[in-house]
Design an enzyme around this catalytic site. Structure first.
Site, short mmCIF file in Angstrom:
data_model
loop_
_atom_site.label_atom_id
_atom_site.label_comp_id
_atom_site.label_asym_id
_atom_site.label_seq_id
_atom_site.Cartn_x
_atom_site.Cartn_y
_atom_site.Cartn_z
N ARG A 23 0.84 -1.23 0.00
CA ARG A 23 0.00 0.00 0.00
C ARG A 23 0.86 1.26 0.00
NH1 ARG A 23 -2.72 -1.19 5.52
NH2 ARG A 23 -0.53 -1.77 5.81
N GLU A 28 6.48 5.57 12.64
CA GLU A 28 6.16 6.40 13.79
C GLU A 28 7.02 7.66 13.68
OE1 GLU A 28 6.86 4.12 17.33
OE2 GLU A 28 5.19 2.76 16.96
N GLN A 47 4.40 22.85 20.58
CA GLN A 47 3.89 23.47 19.35
C GLN A 47 4.48 22.77 18.13
OE1 GLN A 47 3.96 27.86 19.20
NE2 GLN A 47 4.57 27.75 17.04
N ASP A 48 3.60 22.44 17.19
CA ASP A 48 4.04 21.88 15.89
C ASP A 48 3.91 22.97 14.85
OD1 ASP A 48 3.08 18.33 15.77
OD2 ASP A 48 4.41 19.46 17.08
N ASN A 49 4.91 23.08 14.00
CA ASN A 49 4.84 24.06 12.89
C ASN A 49 4.97 23.32 11.56
OD1 ASN A 49 4.76 26.17 14.74
ND2 ASN A 49 6.97 26.51 14.68
N ARG A 59 15.04 29.77 4.67
CA ARG A 59 14.41 30.32 5.87
C ARG A 59 15.43 30.24 7.02
NH1 ARG A 59 8.41 30.12 5.81
NH2 ARG A 59 7.69 29.30 3.79
N HIS A 62 17.31 31.43 12.35
CA HIS A 62 16.46 32.02 13.40
C HIS A 62 16.68 31.34 14.75
CE1 HIS A 62 13.48 32.79 9.86
NE2 HIS A 62 14.48 33.66 9.85
N LYS A 72 14.06 22.06 18.86
CA LYS A 72 13.19 21.68 17.73
C LYS A 72 13.54 20.28 17.26
CE LYS A 72 13.19 26.48 16.36
NZ LYS A 72 13.95 27.49 15.61
N HIS A 119 18.73 28.11 13.68
CA HIS A 119 18.29 27.08 12.73
C HIS A 119 17.87 27.73 11.42
CE1 HIS A 119 14.98 24.44 11.06
NE2 HIS A 119 16.09 23.75 10.87
N TYR A 132 7.92 20.65 12.06
CA TYR A 132 8.78 20.50 13.23
C TYR A 132 8.04 20.77 14.54
CZ TYR A 132 9.33 25.56 12.28
OH TYR A 132 9.12 26.89 12.01
N LYS A 169 12.67 40.14 5.95
CA LYS A 169 13.22 40.04 7.31
C LYS A 169 14.56 39.31 7.28
CE LYS A 169 11.90 36.70 10.12
NZ LYS A 169 11.14 35.79 11.02
N ASP A 170 14.63 38.20 6.59
CA ASP A 170 15.86 37.39 6.60
C ASP A 170 17.00 38.07 5.86
OD1 ASP A 170 14.42 34.00 6.65
OD2 ASP A 170 14.53 35.61 8.13
C1 LIG Z 1 7.81 30.79 13.58
C2 LIG Z 1 6.38 31.25 13.65
C3 LIG Z 1 5.89 32.21 12.79
N1 LIG Z 1 4.57 32.59 12.90
C4 LIG Z 1 4.07 33.59 11.93
C5 LIG Z 1 4.86 34.87 11.86
C6 LIG Z 1 4.70 35.28 10.41
O1 LIG Z 1 3.48 36.00 10.24
C7 LIG Z 1 4.58 33.97 9.65
C8 LIG Z 1 5.88 33.52 9.01
O2 LIG Z 1 6.89 33.60 10.00
P1 LIG Z 1 8.39 33.51 9.58
O3 LIG Z 1 8.64 34.29 8.34
O4 LIG Z 1 9.24 33.82 10.80
O5 LIG Z 1 8.51 31.95 9.22
P2 LIG Z 1 9.89 31.15 8.95
O6 LIG Z 1 10.83 32.00 8.16
O7 LIG Z 1 9.49 29.84 8.43
O8 LIG Z 1 10.52 31.00 10.40
C9 LIG Z 1 10.86 29.75 10.95
O9 LIG Z 1 11.96 29.30 10.21
C10 LIG Z 1 13.10 28.86 10.90
C11 LIG Z 1 13.88 27.93 10.02
C12 LIG Z 1 12.88 28.32 12.24
O10 LIG Z 1 13.56 27.40 12.71
C13 LIG Z 1 11.89 28.98 13.08
O11 LIG Z 1 11.04 28.02 13.68
C14 LIG Z 1 11.05 29.97 12.42
O12 LIG Z 1 11.69 31.21 12.65
O13 LIG Z 1 4.18 33.00 10.65
C15 LIG Z 1 3.72 32.06 13.83
O14 LIG Z 1 2.51 32.44 13.89
N2 LIG Z 1 4.20 31.13 14.70
C16 LIG Z 1 5.50 30.70 14.65
O15 LIG Z 1 5.88 29.82 15.46
#
Ligand SMILES: Cc1cn([C@H]2C[C@H](O)[C@@H](COP(=O)(O)OP(=O)(O)O[C@H]3O[C@H](C)C(=O)[C@H](O)[C@H]3O)O2)c(=O)[nH]c1=O
Length: 182
Positions: A23, A28, A47-49, A59, A62, A72, A119, A132, A169-170
Site C-alpha cells: 500500500r 512512527e 507546538q508543531d509548525n 528560511r 532564526h 526543535k 536554525h 517541526y 526580514k531574513d
Molecule cells: C515561527 C512562527 C511564525 N509565525 C508567523 C509569523 C509570520 O506571520 C509567519 C511567518 O513567520 P516567519 O517568516 O518567521 O517563518 P519562517 O521563516 O518559516 O521561520 C521559521 O523558520 C526557521 C527555520 C525556524 O527554525 C523557526 O522556527 C522559524 O523562525 O508565521 C507564527 O505564527 N508562529 C510561529 O511559530
C-alpha cells in the site's frame, strides 16, 4: 528508530524505522518513550509548525532568546532541504560551529536541535513541506536571527546566491559579530 549524536553535543539525527508494504509505507514520526530512552532528552514539545516552500527558498537563521528559547525536532514531509543548525550556547566548546544535513521525504531522517541553537534550511525541491516540533511557544518579541551568509559561520549552502529566495526580514538579519559586540 536509530539515533546518532552529532559532533555538536545534544544535537541528534533520528532515523525512523519505515515499514513498507504493497500500500505504501508507515512509520512512527515521533515516539516520546523511544526518543527519551535513546537521546536522554525529556523534551516537552508544545507546538508543531509546518511550512511549504519552493526550491531556492532559504528560511533562517532564526532563534528565540532567553526563557523563550526553543529546542526543535525537524523533518521533511515532502521534498528535501539542506538543514543547518548553529551552536550559539555561550559556554559550548563548539560555539559558532554548525551542522548541516540533507533531510528528505525518501529517508525521513529527522534532526533534534537543542535550545541555544540558530536554525535555518535551504529548500532543494519545489513543494517541499517542512514540519517541526518546538518545546516552547512562538514569542515574536524574543525572535533573533543571523544572516545566512555570515562570514564567521561560513556555511556552505551549495546553491547559487542569485537563485536564493529570502524574506525581507531574513535579508536584513545581522551578523553573529553584532551579538558578540553587544
Ligand atoms: C515561527 C512562527 C511564525 N509565525 C508567523 C509569523 C509570520 O506571520 C509567519 C511567518 O513567520 P516567519 O517568516 O518567521 O517563518 P519562517 O521563516 O518559516 O521561520 C521559521 O523558520 C526557521 C527555520 C525556524 O527554525 C523557526 O522556527 C522559524 O523562525 O508565521 C507564527 O505564527 N508562529 C510561529 O511559530
Amino acid at each position: 528508530m536509530t539515533v546518532e549524536e552529532t559532533y555538536l553535543k545534544g544535537c541528534f539525527t533520528i532515523t525512523p524505522k519505515v515499514i513498507k508494504d504493497e500500500r505504501g509505507y508507515f512509520f512512527e514520526s515521533f515516539n516520546k518513550a523511544q526518543f527519551e530512552a535513546q537521546t536522554g532528552i525529556f523534551a516537552n514539545f508544545v507546538q508543531d509548525n509546518q511550512s511549504q516552500s519552493s526550491k531556492g527558498v532559504l528560511r533562517g537563521l532564526h532563534f528565540q532568546t532567553g526563557k523563550y528559547s526553543q529546542a526543535k525536532l525537524v523533518r521533511v514531509i515532502t521534498g528535501s532541504v539542506l538543514d543547518v543548525c548553529v551552536d550559539l550556547r555561550q559556554e559550548s566548546l563548539t560555539f559558532g560551529k554548525h551542522f548541516s544535513i540533507v533531510l528528505d521525504a525518501k529517508v525521513n531522517k529527522q534532526l533534534y536541535i537543542p535550545k541555544g541553537f540558530a536554525h535555518g534550511f535551504l529548500v532543494l525541491e519545489d513543494h517541499t513541506i517542512f514540519s517541526y516540533k518546538c518545546d516552547n511557544y512562538y514569542n515574536k518579541a524574543s525572535e533573533k536571527g543571523i544572516i545566512y551568509n555570515d562570514k564567521t559561520l561560513n556555511i556552505d549552502w551549495n546553491f547559487p546566491t542569485e537563485n536564493l529566495i529570502l524574506s525581507k526580514k531574513d535579508k536584513a538579519l545581522p551578523t553573529l559579530e553584532t551579538y558578540l559586540n553587544e
